[in-house]
Scaffold this active site. Sequence first.
Site, short mmCIF file in Angstrom:
data_model
loop_
_atom_site.label_atom_id
_atom_site.label_comp_id
_atom_site.label_asym_id
_atom_site.label_seq_id
_atom_site.Cartn_x
_atom_site.Cartn_y
_atom_site.Cartn_z
N SER A 136 -19.48 -23.25 -27.53
CA SER A 136 -18.30 -22.42 -27.34
C SER A 136 -17.16 -23.20 -26.69
O SER A 136 -17.36 -24.26 -26.09
CB SER A 136 -18.63 -21.21 -26.47
OG SER A 136 -19.66 -20.44 -27.06
N GLN A 137 -15.96 -22.67 -26.79
CA GLN A 137 -14.80 -23.27 -26.16
C GLN A 137 -15.01 -23.31 -24.64
O GLN A 137 -15.30 -22.29 -24.02
CB GLN A 137 -13.55 -22.45 -26.48
CG GLN A 137 -12.27 -23.03 -25.92
CD GLN A 137 -11.06 -22.23 -26.36
OE1 GLN A 137 -11.17 -21.22 -27.05
NE2 GLN A 137 -9.88 -22.68 -25.95
#
Length: 320
Positions: free
Chosen positions: A95-96
């Site tokens: 994920s970011q």
Amino acid sequence: MGGFAEVEREARGDLVRAIGARGTWEGEPRWREAFAEVPRHLFVPYYYVGVMGGHERWWGEHPDPRHRERWLRGAYEDVPLATRLRDGELVSSSSQPSLMASMLLALGVRDGDDVLEIGAGTGYNAALLAHRLGEEHVTTVDLDPEITESARRHLEAAGYHPAVVTGDGARGVPERAPFDRIIATCELPSVPRAWLTQCAPGARILIPLATGLVLLHVTGAGRAEGRFLDTPAYFVPLRGDTPPEPPLPRLEGLPRRVRGDDRFRFLLTLTAGGIDPHEAYAVWEREGRPPRERFGITVEGERAWSWLDDPGGPYAWPLP
């Protein structure tokens, strides 16, 4: 990594500073330390970048040092990284980092808390939790044995050994319960009831749902309630023994300006199957185009519903 140690230190420092520029680390120096100390590149030995006509694989063992440096710098960009594809479809990702930081802060962990992570991914999030809490307090679960095995290898390479379990995340991990915090890194259509039975009193649950993040407070046996954060969030769906999300309804007849509006699409996703899109649009306009944080979810036994402003108010819609 020979010859790239300085590049790695620079890239990791840039990532931590970029996240901190948003004020994320204010009052939370221990999470800043976790992101500064846990090496993300060890969790993404390769990843896929979208190119014309498909995906290109970037990896840390490429024979060309220019490609290796590109991979290394890319590993510390504040972007999600596609790490596993199946028939061209994304099934796992890292994920970011700034979104991960926001979620971990919202979870509100305390020293000594036991945390269950749903969706092992690359193992990076579990490593951050293990750095903050101690590996004995962290459990991560995923349905896919290939994902859990690679996550375990990445964690070991980085020096962390939390419990990595292969199983259906919707069923939790009862043998490791009770948990003070549960965090999901995959999207769900509703709140699995098994999680509530595995929560300690006062537990919190943070899950991606309907392109948002809802933070639930467990207030009793089989009961939890909470509101959405203001952050949009798009995650790979949870695979396993969970009901599929209903498709978004057709939007013919609605004004063009709202069809692609992120907040209206959130309302449609949240209420899919429970409200006609034209009725949803009427509510949305009447209530001043409400943002995500005005919505919430309540779970009581077998019942679960989403709501606007008030769990007992006039706007409430059933969840699966």
